[in-house]
Scaffold this active site. Sequence first.
Site, PDB file in Angstrom:
ATOM      1  N   GLY A 133       0.796  -1.220   0.000  1.00  0.00           N
ATOM      2  CA  GLY A 133       0.000   0.000   0.000  1.00  0.00           C
ATOM      3  C   GLY A 133       0.828   1.269   0.000  1.00  0.00           C
ATOM      4  O   GLY A 133       0.324   2.344   0.350  1.00  0.00           O
ATOM      5  N   LYS A 143       9.325   9.318  -8.080  1.00  0.00           N
ATOM      6  CA  LYS A 143       9.485   7.862  -8.148  1.00  0.00           C
ATOM      7  C   LYS A 143      10.815   7.615  -8.854  1.00  0.00           C
ATOM      8  O   LYS A 143      10.897   7.672 -10.097  1.00  0.00           O
ATOM      9  CB  LYS A 143       8.322   7.235  -8.939  1.00  0.00           C
ATOM     10  CG  LYS A 143       8.385   5.713  -9.046  1.00  0.00           C
ATOM     11  CD  LYS A 143       7.939   5.040  -7.769  1.00  0.00           C
ATOM     12  CE  LYS A 143       7.879   3.529  -7.935  1.00  0.00           C
ATOM     13  NZ  LYS A 143       7.391   2.849  -6.732  1.00  0.00           N
ATOM     14  N   ASP A 176       3.041   4.087 -11.104  1.00  0.00           N
ATOM     15  CA  ASP A 176       2.636   4.498  -9.762  1.00  0.00           C
ATOM     16  C   ASP A 176       2.316   5.981  -9.680  1.00  0.00           C
ATOM     17  O   ASP A 176       1.388   6.399  -8.974  1.00  0.00           O
ATOM     18  CB  ASP A 176       3.733   4.150  -8.753  1.00  0.00           C
ATOM     19  CG  ASP A 176       3.858   2.657  -8.515  1.00  0.00           C
ATOM     20  OD1 ASP A 176       2.922   1.923  -8.874  1.00  0.00           O
ATOM     21  OD2 ASP A 176       4.892   2.228  -7.971  1.00  0.00           O
ATOM     22  N   GLU A 197       9.059   8.033  -3.289  1.00  0.00           N
ATOM     23  CA  GLU A 197       8.509   6.684  -3.144  1.00  0.00           C
ATOM     24  C   GLU A 197       9.488   5.651  -3.681  1.00  0.00           C
ATOM     25  O   GLU A 197       9.813   5.649  -4.876  1.00  0.00           O
ATOM     26  CB  GLU A 197       7.171   6.545  -3.876  1.00  0.00           C
ATOM     27  CG  GLU A 197       6.553   5.172  -3.660  1.00  0.00           C
ATOM     28  CD  GLU A 197       5.324   4.916  -4.513  1.00  0.00           C
ATOM     29  OE1 GLU A 197       4.986   3.724  -4.699  1.00  0.00           O
ATOM     30  OE2 GLU A 197       4.715   5.879  -4.992  1.00  0.00           O
ATOM     31  N   SER A 233      -2.989  -1.054   4.188  1.00  0.00           N
ATOM     32  CA  SER A 233      -4.228  -1.697   3.732  1.00  0.00           C
ATOM     33  C   SER A 233      -4.871  -2.440   4.903  1.00  0.00           C
ATOM     34  O   SER A 233      -4.537  -3.591   5.182  1.00  0.00           O
ATOM     35  CB  SER A 233      -3.923  -2.664   2.579  1.00  0.00           C
ATOM     36  OG  SER A 233      -5.096  -3.268   2.093  1.00  0.00           O
ATOM     37  N   PRO A 291      -7.697   2.170   4.846  1.00  0.00           N
ATOM     38  CA  PRO A 291      -8.549   1.011   4.568  1.00  0.00           C
ATOM     39  C   PRO A 291      -8.206   0.308   3.264  1.00  0.00           C
ATOM     40  O   PRO A 291      -7.810   0.944   2.282  1.00  0.00           O
ATOM     41  CB  PRO A 291      -9.950   1.629   4.503  1.00  0.00           C
ATOM     42  CG  PRO A 291      -9.733   3.056   4.125  1.00  0.00           C
ATOM     43  CD  PRO A 291      -8.438   3.443   4.771  1.00  0.00           C
ATOM     44  N   GLY A 314      -8.718  -1.300  -0.260  1.00  0.00           N
ATOM     45  CA  GLY A 314      -9.574  -0.864  -1.353  1.00  0.00           C
ATOM     46  C   GLY A 314      -9.626   0.634  -1.544  1.00  0.00           C
ATOM     47  O   GLY A 314     -10.340   1.135  -2.415  1.00  0.00           O
TER      48      GLY A 314
END
Length: 241
Positions: free
Chosen positions: A14, A37, A50, A110, A172, A201, A203
């Site tokens: 995540g 990135k 991403d 990231e 996640s 969360p 999703g």
Amino acid sequence: MTTLVMTGTGTDVGKTVATAAIAALALAQGRRVAVLKPAQTGVLPGEAGDLDEVVRLAGKDLTIRELRRYPDPLSPEAASRRSGLPALGPGEIAGAVGELDARHDLTLVEGAGGLLVRFDAQGSSLADVAWSLGAPVVIVAQAGLGTLNATALTAEVATRRGLNVVGVVIGSWPAEPDLAARENLRDLPVAAGAPLLGVLPAGMGAVDRETFAEQAKAGLSPWFGGEFDPEVFTAEASASQ
């Protein structure tokens, strides 16, 4: 100007969603945000990577930059070797961060996979980048069984290399958390040696932008501009078992 290095305890934890959530909160505060990135692997030229996901979720009012793209879903070093494309070193990454940081209030870096995933044949990694920048590190971890060891290993390596781990974010959180996930809410900060700064969360990456912003605010600490309270969340999760 602030730079945060986003690393995961592994792949598919995540990290991109967490990066987008932090970016979304900073944008909502009117801050100038950049997301770097350094190496995108497993994506062909012209395909969405991403950073495209970060823009889709957080909004277009941010700067994105990708330094290398390799087609094979491998570590940046292995993907570079197989493709014949130039490898990426920490000096180039730090230079790009410096350029972005000079023009933005927040720069998020990231990584690819975990903290020690190799960028080049010399063994350069995201840990080297964070050290060269003197930038704090956010660990994105899984919720369930096995996450404590991976988080502790990441944090221990970071600390031994002189890095500042500011906190851990669960990338996640399942709709129906099991016993291990619920207990890990208490144990993850111990494993990381740093506070729990958010629980996002499962999703979340599939929702619309407005809902994403709401979930980011609810799921991230005031340290990022959110409203997440780890003690309240842990108590509610324990009460639901």
